[in-house]
Motif scaffolding. Structure first.
Motif, PDB file in Angstrom:
ATOM      1  N   LEU A 204      70.593  53.514 -14.351  1.00 14.56           N
ATOM      2  CA  LEU A 204      70.224  54.031 -16.024  1.00 14.56           C
ATOM      3  C   LEU A 204      69.332  53.177 -16.774  1.00 14.56           C
ATOM      4  O   LEU A 204      69.398  52.147 -16.633  1.00 14.56           O
ATOM      5  CB  LEU A 204      71.678  54.202 -16.609  1.00 14.56           C
ATOM      6  CG  LEU A 204      71.415  55.110 -17.907  1.00 14.56           C
ATOM      7  CD1 LEU A 204      71.560  56.569 -17.458  1.00 14.56           C
ATOM      8  CD2 LEU A 204      72.819  54.749 -18.592  1.00 14.56           C
ATOM      9  N   ASN A 205      68.249  53.801 -17.052  1.00 12.40           N
ATOM     10  CA  ASN A 205      66.997  53.237 -17.856  1.00 12.40           C
ATOM     11  C   ASN A 205      66.684  53.972 -19.209  1.00 12.40           C
ATOM     12  O   ASN A 205      66.827  55.003 -19.182  1.00 12.40           O
ATOM     13  CB  ASN A 205      65.899  53.036 -16.774  1.00 12.40           C
ATOM     14  CG  ASN A 205      66.167  52.083 -15.953  1.00 12.40           C
ATOM     15  OD1 ASN A 205      66.195  50.880 -16.028  1.00 12.40           O
ATOM     16  ND2 ASN A 205      66.457  52.415 -14.646  1.00 12.40           N
ATOM     17  N   PHE A 206      66.430  53.006 -20.110  1.00  9.09           N
ATOM     18  CA  PHE A 206      66.013  53.695 -21.283  1.00  9.09           C
ATOM     19  C   PHE A 206      64.628  54.766 -21.162  1.00  9.09           C
ATOM     20  O   PHE A 206      64.499  55.808 -21.755  1.00  9.09           O
ATOM     21  CB  PHE A 206      65.601  52.772 -22.597  1.00  9.09           C
ATOM     22  CG  PHE A 206      66.017  53.236 -23.838  1.00  9.09           C
ATOM     23  CD1 PHE A 206      67.366  52.887 -24.163  1.00  9.09           C
ATOM     24  CD2 PHE A 206      65.123  53.922 -24.491  1.00  9.09           C
ATOM     25  CE1 PHE A 206      67.694  53.462 -25.534  1.00  9.09           C
ATOM     26  CE2 PHE A 206      65.524  54.591 -25.829  1.00  9.09           C
ATOM     27  CZ  PHE A 206      66.686  54.196 -26.277  1.00  9.09           C
TER      28      PHE A 206
ATOM     29  N   GLY B 206      70.556  43.877 -23.619  1.00 12.17           N
ATOM     30  CA  GLY B 206      70.284  45.078 -22.830  1.00 12.17           C
ATOM     31  C   GLY B 206      70.235  44.831 -21.316  1.00 12.17           C
ATOM     32  O   GLY B 206      70.334  43.656 -20.818  1.00 12.17           O
ATOM     33  N   GLY B 207      69.872  45.820 -20.751  1.00 12.29           N
ATOM     34  CA  GLY B 207      69.697  45.868 -19.316  1.00 12.29           C
ATOM     35  C   GLY B 207      68.438  44.750 -18.910  1.00 12.29           C
ATOM     36  O   GLY B 207      68.826  43.755 -17.999  1.00 12.29           O
ATOM     37  N   VAL B 208      67.391  45.025 -19.211  1.00 13.11           N
ATOM     38  CA  VAL B 208      66.229  44.132 -19.152  1.00 13.11           C
ATOM     39  C   VAL B 208      66.419  42.982 -19.711  1.00 13.11           C
ATOM     40  O   VAL B 208      66.396  41.723 -19.218  1.00 13.11           O
ATOM     41  CB  VAL B 208      64.991  44.834 -19.715  1.00 13.11           C
ATOM     42  CG1 VAL B 208      63.735  43.480 -19.591  1.00 13.11           C
ATOM     43  CG2 VAL B 208      64.576  46.060 -18.894  1.00 13.11           C
TER      44      VAL B 208
ATOM     45  N   LEU C 106      73.846  55.148 -24.393  1.00 13.48           N
ATOM     46  CA  LEU C 106      72.666  54.258 -24.427  1.00 13.48           C
ATOM     47  C   LEU C 106      71.852  54.281 -25.704  1.00 13.48           C
ATOM     48  O   LEU C 106      71.512  53.370 -26.342  1.00 13.48           O
ATOM     49  CB  LEU C 106      71.887  54.643 -23.236  1.00 13.48           C
ATOM     50  CG  LEU C 106      70.313  53.763 -22.644  1.00 13.48           C
ATOM     51  CD1 LEU C 106      70.964  52.197 -22.569  1.00 13.48           C
ATOM     52  CD2 LEU C 106      69.705  54.386 -21.592  1.00 13.48           C
ATOM     53  N   GLU C 107      71.665  55.500 -26.057  1.00 13.49           N
ATOM     54  CA  GLU C 107      70.714  55.960 -27.185  1.00 13.49           C
ATOM     55  C   GLU C 107      71.739  55.388 -28.542  1.00 13.49           C
ATOM     56  O   GLU C 107      70.898  55.209 -29.736  1.00 13.49           O
ATOM     57  CB  GLU C 107      70.573  57.476 -27.304  1.00 13.49           C
ATOM     58  CG  GLU C 107      69.405  57.704 -26.597  1.00 13.49           C
ATOM     59  CD  GLU C 107      69.255  59.296 -26.631  1.00 13.49           C
ATOM     60  OE1 GLU C 107      68.453  59.440 -27.446  1.00 13.49           O
ATOM     61  OE2 GLU C 107      70.020  60.029 -25.781  1.00 13.49           O
ATOM     62  N   ALA C 108      72.879  55.226 -28.628  1.00 10.73           N
ATOM     63  CA  ALA C 108      73.738  55.019 -29.773  1.00 10.73           C
ATOM     64  C   ALA C 108      73.726  53.452 -29.611  1.00 10.73           C
ATOM     65  O   ALA C 108      74.748  52.995 -30.585  1.00 10.73           O
ATOM     66  CB  ALA C 108      75.130  55.469 -29.782  1.00 10.73           C
TER      67      ALA C 108
HETATM   68  N1  LIG Z   1      57.055  49.337 -19.872  1.00 14.74           N
HETATM   69  C1  LIG Z   1      57.931  49.085 -18.873  1.00 14.74           C
HETATM   70  O1  LIG Z   1      57.407  48.903 -17.867  1.00 14.74           O
HETATM   71  C2  LIG Z   1      59.389  49.276 -19.217  1.00 14.74           C
HETATM   72  C3  LIG Z   1      60.221  49.064 -17.746  1.00 14.74           C
HETATM   73  C4  LIG Z   1      61.443  48.906 -18.287  1.00 14.74           C
HETATM   74  C5  LIG Z   1      62.250  48.935 -19.684  1.00 14.74           C
HETATM   75  N2  LIG Z   1      61.199  48.980 -20.624  1.00 14.74           N
HETATM   76  C6  LIG Z   1      61.848  49.212 -22.097  1.00 14.74           C
HETATM   77  O2  LIG Z   1      62.655  48.145 -22.368  1.00 14.74           O
HETATM   78  C7  LIG Z   1      63.778  48.540 -23.082  1.00 14.74           C
HETATM   79  C8  LIG Z   1      64.909  47.994 -22.493  1.00 14.74           C
HETATM   80  O3  LIG Z   1      65.314  48.926 -21.410  1.00 14.74           O
HETATM   81  P1  LIG Z   1      66.795  48.878 -20.830  1.00 14.74           P
HETATM   82  O4  LIG Z   1      67.045  50.402 -19.896  1.00 14.74           O
HETATM   83  O5  LIG Z   1      67.255  48.031 -20.375  1.00 14.74           O
HETATM   84  O6  LIG Z   1      67.531  49.460 -22.227  1.00 14.74           O
HETATM   85  P2  LIG Z   1      68.580  48.574 -23.049  1.00 14.74           P
HETATM   86  O7  LIG Z   1      68.119  47.449 -23.375  1.00 14.74           O
HETATM   87  O8  LIG Z   1      69.887  48.419 -22.346  1.00 14.74           O
HETATM   88  O9  LIG Z   1      68.900  49.751 -24.391  1.00 14.74           O
HETATM   89  C9  LIG Z   1      68.054  49.673 -25.426  1.00 14.74           C
HETATM   90  C10 LIG Z   1      68.330  48.926 -26.389  1.00 14.74           C
HETATM   91  O10 LIG Z   1      67.482  48.885 -27.442  1.00 14.74           O
HETATM   92  C11 LIG Z   1      68.159  48.408 -28.744  1.00 14.74           C
HETATM   93  N3  LIG Z   1      67.858  49.294 -29.807  1.00 14.74           N
HETATM   94  C12 LIG Z   1      67.202  48.854 -30.975  1.00 14.74           C
HETATM   95  N4  LIG Z   1      66.901  49.890 -31.696  1.00 14.74           N
HETATM   96  C13 LIG Z   1      67.294  50.952 -31.100  1.00 14.74           C
HETATM   97  C14 LIG Z   1      67.314  52.293 -31.422  1.00 14.74           C
HETATM   98  N5  LIG Z   1      66.906  52.793 -32.415  1.00 14.74           N
HETATM   99  N6  LIG Z   1      67.882  53.068 -30.597  1.00 14.74           N
HETATM  100  C15 LIG Z   1      68.325  52.662 -29.265  1.00 14.74           C
HETATM  101  N7  LIG Z   1      68.492  51.439 -29.010  1.00 14.74           N
HETATM  102  C16 LIG Z   1      68.000  50.373 -29.779  1.00 14.74           C
HETATM  103  C17 LIG Z   1      69.621  48.347 -28.379  1.00 14.74           C
HETATM  104  O11 LIG Z   1      70.346  46.827 -28.390  1.00 14.74           O
HETATM  105  P3  LIG Z   1      70.759  46.358 -29.684  1.00 14.74           P
HETATM  106  O12 LIG Z   1      71.837  47.084 -30.213  1.00 14.74           O
HETATM  107  O13 LIG Z   1      70.917  45.051 -29.552  1.00 14.74           O
HETATM  108  O14 LIG Z   1      69.593  46.332 -30.661  1.00 14.74           O
HETATM  109  C18 LIG Z   1      69.836  48.983 -27.114  1.00 14.74           C
HETATM  110  O15 LIG Z   1      71.134  48.616 -26.446  1.00 14.74           O
HETATM  111  C19 LIG Z   1      63.516  49.987 -23.309  1.00 14.74           C
HETATM  112  O16 LIG Z   1      62.791  50.085 -24.405  1.00 14.74           O
HETATM  113  C20 LIG Z   1      62.628  50.561 -22.425  1.00 14.74           C
HETATM  114  O17 LIG Z   1      62.072  51.448 -22.275  1.00 14.74           O
HETATM  115  C21 LIG Z   1      59.759  49.383 -20.580  1.00 14.74           C
END
Ligand SMILES: NC(=O)c1ccc[n+]([C@@H]2O[C@H](COP(=O)([O-])OP(=O)(O)OC[C@H]3O[C@@H](n4cnc5c(N)ncnc54)[C@H](OP(=O)(O)O)[C@@H]3O)[C@@H](O)[C@H]2O)c1
Length: 333
Positions: free
Chosen positions: A46-48, A159-161, A320-322
């Motif tokens: 699962l990914n954002f 988070g995941g990353v 995930l979104e919450a």
């Molecule tokens: N560009 C790329 O190549 C790439 C690749 C992979 C991932 N990403 C990005 O890296 C980030 C992490 O990805 P992930 O899949 O591992 O997700 P994640 O970090 O597990 O989940 C997102 C985290 O962002 C924080 N967050 C802060 N403000 C938020 C808001 N308004 N709504 C929701 N979350 C919020 C939350 O942590 P806190 O509660 O600790 O703030 C949440 O747990 C995402 O933004 C993703 O799009 C980018």
């Protein structure tokens, strides 16, 4: 005997919107084309990114099968595929979405063999996030290059990353200052290698970064939060520092004036995306090998914080979104 999955339960959206738009439908799977494979999934990541694609932040043609990461067993390969064969354990990230399914056909160049020492669940939980961490630390560097002992800022560190980044940074000798949304998440990030953490819901993270670095700031900020953190992330940088934007969990960063970067210290800004880094099969394999190596060496352990049935993808997205999840989440088959 090679199995052949002809119909696959698949999570699909007919229109962009909230989690409730996701429906479980049966779709035909078909045979792979010359450069494709058919893979039967054992676990799905699962990914954002899936949220952005579901909601339309990243618009894609509809109807859309969701999901960008999974691990499983190859069922069939196209005539021109040389690096995989039926029966191989495999893992992938990127390419056309469609991973929220039992089985699918997809381009072979996004798929690599999964080492026997790595389980399907771990593979599905680490691939997209670990490859992202690899390119952020190895291929997204500030003009004054990073050296062991340097401070870096990494948002959403629990988070995941984030949890992968905490551990990988420690292995590289980097002092990661991680932000997270609760005291529990901050503690988890520290347990996984963050040198310092900041609860950015309660503290001014830019002021704390200045304090931690003795007023100097950092050479690089890795920012996946976007709208809510953009301005303060720039404040964390030392002169010639690099703002590495790679996500928008809080919303897309509004347009900004490049002229504002001058007085802040001739700053650099980049927006990175995994798709560019894995554009060739060779690059995909090289990055995957590096990721597998740090996992095999025990330098990076994959933390699966949540498991959901494929049919419960709606709840997974809600959580995930919450901001309720920690580490990686997977969908189980
Ligand atoms: N560009 C790329 O190549 C790439 C690749 C992979 C991932 N990403 C990005 O890296 C980030 C992490 O990805 P992930 O899949 O591992 O997700 P994640 O970090 O597990 O989940 C997102 C985290 O962002 C924080 N967050 C802060 N403000 C938020 C808001 N308004 N709504 C929701 N979350 C919020 C939350 O942590 P806190 O509660 O600790 O703030 C949440 O747990 C995402 O933004 C993703 O799009 C980018």
């Amino acid at each position: 005997m090679t199995t052949s999955t002809t119909v696959s339960p698949t999570i699909r959206v007919d229109k962009a919107g909230g989690p409730e738009e996701m429906k479980l439908v049966d779709l035909p799977v078909g045979e792979p084309g010359p450069k494709e494979v058919r893979i039967r999934h054992h676990a799905i990541g699962l990914n954002f990114l899936d949220v952005y694609q579901r909601s339309g932040v990243y618009p894609l043609p509809l109807p859309l099968s969701l999901g960008n990461e999974a691990a499983g067993v190859i069922e069939a390969v196209g005539a021109e595929v040389a690096h995989l064969k039926a029966g191989d354990r495999a893992v992938y990230c990127g390419g056309p979405p469609g991973a929220y399914s039992l089985a699918r056909v997809m381009p072979a160049r996004h798929v690599v063999r999964l080492p026997d020492s790595i389980s399907f669940e771990t593979g599905a939980a680490m691939m997209l996030k670990g490859m992202t961490t690899q390119y952020l630390f190895k291929r997204t560097r500030p003009q004054e290059d990073l050296v062991p002992g340097d401070f870096i800022v990494f948002h959403a560190a629990a988070g995941g990353v984030g949890l992968i980044a905490c551990q990988w940074a420690r292995a590289l000798g980097l002092k990661l200052i991680g932000t997270a949304g609760s005291e529990e998440k901050c503690a988890l990030a520290r347990d996984n290698g963050a040198a310092f953490t900041i609860n950015y819901r309660t503290e001014d993270f830019a002021a704390r970064v200045k304090e931690i670095t003795g007023g100097k700031g950092v050479k690089i900020v890795y920012d996946s939060i976007g709208k809510d953190t953009w301005d303060k992330s720039l404040e964390c940088l030392k002169p010639f520092g690099l703002m590495a934007s790679f996500g928008n969990a809080s919303g897309v960063v509004p347009p900004f004036a490049p002229v504002s970067l001058g007085p802040k210290g001739s700053l650099y800004v980049t927006r990175q995306t995994l798709a560019t880094h894995i554009a060739t099969r060779e690059a995909m394999q090289a990055m995957a090998d590096e990721l597998f190596a740090v996992v095999a060496a025990g330098q990076v352990k994959i933390h699966i914080g949540q498991r959901y049935a494929l049919a419960d993808a709606v709840q997974a997205h809600r959580d995930l979104e919450a901001r309720k999840t920690i580490g990686s989440s997977i969908l189980t088959i």
